[in-house]
Design a protein around this motif. Structure first.
Motif, PDB file in Angstrom:
ATOM      1  N   ALA A  42      27.969 -34.553 -19.795  1.00 32.14           N
ATOM      2  CA  ALA A  42      26.737 -35.061 -20.557  1.00 32.14           C
ATOM      3  C   ALA A  42      25.474 -35.154 -19.692  1.00 32.14           C
ATOM      4  O   ALA A  42      25.594 -35.746 -18.552  1.00 32.14           O
ATOM      5  CB  ALA A  42      26.918 -35.995 -21.459  1.00 32.14           C
ATOM      6  N   SER A  43      24.185 -34.997 -20.048  1.00 27.76           N
ATOM      7  CA  SER A  43      23.076 -35.349 -19.364  1.00 27.76           C
ATOM      8  C   SER A  43      22.880 -36.669 -19.117  1.00 27.76           C
ATOM      9  O   SER A  43      23.324 -37.494 -19.898  1.00 27.76           O
ATOM     10  CB  SER A  43      21.749 -34.682 -20.183  1.00 27.76           C
ATOM     11  OG  SER A  43      21.370 -35.476 -21.224  1.00 27.76           O
ATOM     12  N   ALA A  46      21.048 -38.138 -22.365  1.00 29.79           N
ATOM     13  CA  ALA A  46      22.007 -38.405 -23.467  1.00 29.79           C
ATOM     14  C   ALA A  46      22.909 -39.669 -23.127  1.00 29.79           C
ATOM     15  O   ALA A  46      22.998 -40.526 -24.056  1.00 29.79           O
ATOM     16  CB  ALA A  46      22.934 -37.247 -23.556  1.00 29.79           C
ATOM     17  N   ARG A  49      20.413 -42.747 -23.848  1.00 27.46           N
ATOM     18  CA  ARG A  49      20.151 -43.047 -25.182  1.00 27.46           C
ATOM     19  C   ARG A  49      21.440 -43.505 -25.833  1.00 27.46           C
ATOM     20  O   ARG A  49      21.254 -44.770 -26.575  1.00 27.46           O
ATOM     21  CB  ARG A  49      20.035 -41.757 -25.763  1.00 27.46           C
ATOM     22  CG  ARG A  49      18.429 -40.963 -25.714  1.00 27.46           C
ATOM     23  CD  ARG A  49      18.282 -40.132 -26.652  1.00 27.46           C
ATOM     24  NE  ARG A  49      19.141 -38.948 -26.697  1.00 27.46           N
ATOM     25  CZ  ARG A  49      19.093 -37.851 -25.765  1.00 27.46           C
ATOM     26  NH1 ARG A  49      18.011 -37.662 -24.888  1.00 27.46           N
ATOM     27  NH2 ARG A  49      19.743 -36.840 -25.820  1.00 27.46           N
ATOM     28  N   TRP A  50      22.687 -43.077 -25.362  1.00 28.52           N
ATOM     29  CA  TRP A  50      24.075 -43.709 -25.868  1.00 28.52           C
ATOM     30  C   TRP A  50      24.048 -45.295 -25.668  1.00 28.52           C
ATOM     31  O   TRP A  50      24.360 -45.947 -26.290  1.00 28.52           O
ATOM     32  CB  TRP A  50      25.035 -42.903 -25.497  1.00 28.52           C
ATOM     33  CG  TRP A  50      26.423 -43.527 -25.881  1.00 28.52           C
ATOM     34  CD1 TRP A  50      26.911 -43.758 -27.005  1.00 28.52           C
ATOM     35  CD2 TRP A  50      27.575 -43.677 -25.041  1.00 28.52           C
ATOM     36  NE1 TRP A  50      28.126 -44.301 -26.941  1.00 28.52           N
ATOM     37  CE2 TRP A  50      28.616 -44.056 -25.744  1.00 28.52           C
ATOM     38  CE3 TRP A  50      27.511 -43.464 -23.703  1.00 28.52           C
ATOM     39  CZ2 TRP A  50      29.924 -44.372 -25.173  1.00 28.52           C
ATOM     40  CZ3 TRP A  50      29.039 -43.577 -23.038  1.00 28.52           C
ATOM     41  CH2 TRP A  50      30.017 -44.146 -23.750  1.00 28.52           C
ATOM     42  N   PRO A  63      28.130 -39.263 -26.191  1.00 25.27           N
ATOM     43  CA  PRO A  63      27.558 -37.910 -26.086  1.00 25.27           C
ATOM     44  C   PRO A  63      28.670 -36.915 -25.938  1.00 25.27           C
ATOM     45  O   PRO A  63      29.694 -37.365 -25.447  1.00 25.27           O
ATOM     46  CB  PRO A  63      26.782 -38.079 -24.724  1.00 25.27           C
ATOM     47  CG  PRO A  63      26.542 -39.400 -24.500  1.00 25.27           C
ATOM     48  CD  PRO A  63      27.787 -40.030 -25.210  1.00 25.27           C
ATOM     49  N   LYS A  64      28.436 -35.779 -26.494  1.00 28.33           N
ATOM     50  CA  LYS A  64      29.515 -34.620 -26.286  1.00 28.33           C
ATOM     51  C   LYS A  64      29.217 -33.899 -24.974  1.00 28.33           C
ATOM     52  O   LYS A  64      27.909 -33.965 -24.602  1.00 28.33           O
ATOM     53  CB  LYS A  64      29.409 -33.946 -27.628  1.00 28.33           C
ATOM     54  CG  LYS A  64      29.890 -34.400 -28.734  1.00 28.33           C
ATOM     55  CD  LYS A  64      29.711 -33.388 -29.937  1.00 28.33           C
ATOM     56  CE  LYS A  64      30.416 -33.829 -31.426  1.00 28.33           C
ATOM     57  NZ  LYS A  64      30.873 -35.352 -31.264  1.00 28.33           N
ATOM     58  N   TRP A  65      29.943 -32.973 -24.597  1.00 28.53           N
ATOM     59  CA  TRP A  65      29.726 -32.043 -23.369  1.00 28.53           C
ATOM     60  C   TRP A  65      28.558 -31.242 -23.662  1.00 28.53           C
ATOM     61  O   TRP A  65      28.293 -30.630 -24.709  1.00 28.53           O
ATOM     62  CB  TRP A  65      31.020 -31.519 -23.002  1.00 28.53           C
ATOM     63  CG  TRP A  65      32.139 -32.248 -22.631  1.00 28.53           C
ATOM     64  CD1 TRP A  65      32.089 -33.290 -22.241  1.00 28.53           C
ATOM     65  CD2 TRP A  65      33.450 -31.670 -22.646  1.00 28.53           C
ATOM     66  NE1 TRP A  65      33.514 -33.951 -21.741  1.00 28.53           N
ATOM     67  CE2 TRP A  65      34.189 -32.899 -22.250  1.00 28.53           C
ATOM     68  CE3 TRP A  65      34.020 -30.849 -23.086  1.00 28.53           C
ATOM     69  CZ2 TRP A  65      35.426 -32.992 -22.067  1.00 28.53           C
ATOM     70  CZ3 TRP A  65      35.283 -30.645 -22.992  1.00 28.53           C
ATOM     71  CH2 TRP A  65      36.239 -31.566 -22.424  1.00 28.53           C
ATOM     72  N   GLY A  66      27.824 -31.155 -22.642  1.00 27.22           N
ATOM     73  CA  GLY A  66      26.617 -30.200 -23.062  1.00 27.22           C
ATOM     74  C   GLY A  66      25.269 -30.803 -23.552  1.00 27.22           C
ATOM     75  O   GLY A  66      24.099 -30.261 -23.432  1.00 27.22           O
ATOM     76  N   GLU A  67      25.303 -31.915 -24.076  1.00 24.99           N
ATOM     77  CA  GLU A  67      24.366 -32.540 -24.394  1.00 24.99           C
ATOM     78  C   GLU A  67      23.404 -33.176 -23.277  1.00 24.99           C
ATOM     79  O   GLU A  67      23.900 -33.764 -22.379  1.00 24.99           O
ATOM     80  CB  GLU A  67      24.429 -33.842 -25.352  1.00 24.99           C
ATOM     81  CG  GLU A  67      25.084 -33.417 -26.649  1.00 24.99           C
ATOM     82  CD  GLU A  67      25.454 -34.393 -27.618  1.00 24.99           C
ATOM     83  OE1 GLU A  67      25.462 -34.112 -28.935  1.00 24.99           O
ATOM     84  OE2 GLU A  67      25.709 -35.522 -27.278  1.00 24.99           O
TER      85      GLU A  67
END
Length: 67
Positions: A42-43, A46, A49-50, A63-67
């Motif tokens: 995850a970025s 992201a 923010r979490w 966060p999900k992968w790729g976010e």
């Protein structure tokens, strides 16, 4: 490490991180590298923010992968 200002007759508990576990560290590093290669990341934005949402009235989902 114990606070020297606090006196206690009880023995200090052993710190679980006091003894290095090189094999576990190596295994975790290799898993991380494989996750990165497979795109399971995850970025930073992201994740930040979490984390910033923790302790608020509306915490975000992980966060999900790729976010």
């Amino acid at each position: 490490m114990a606070n020297p200002a606090i006196q206690s007759d009880e023995p200090e508990e052993e710190d679980i991180f006091a003894v290095p576990d090189d094999a576990a560290d190596e295994a975790a590093t290799l898993r991380g590298i494989e996750d990165f290669k497979a795109g399971r990341t995850a970025s930073h934005e992201a994740v930040m923010r979490w984390v910033a949402s923790w302790g608020t009235d509306k915490p975000l989902p992980r966060p999900k992968w790729g976010e």
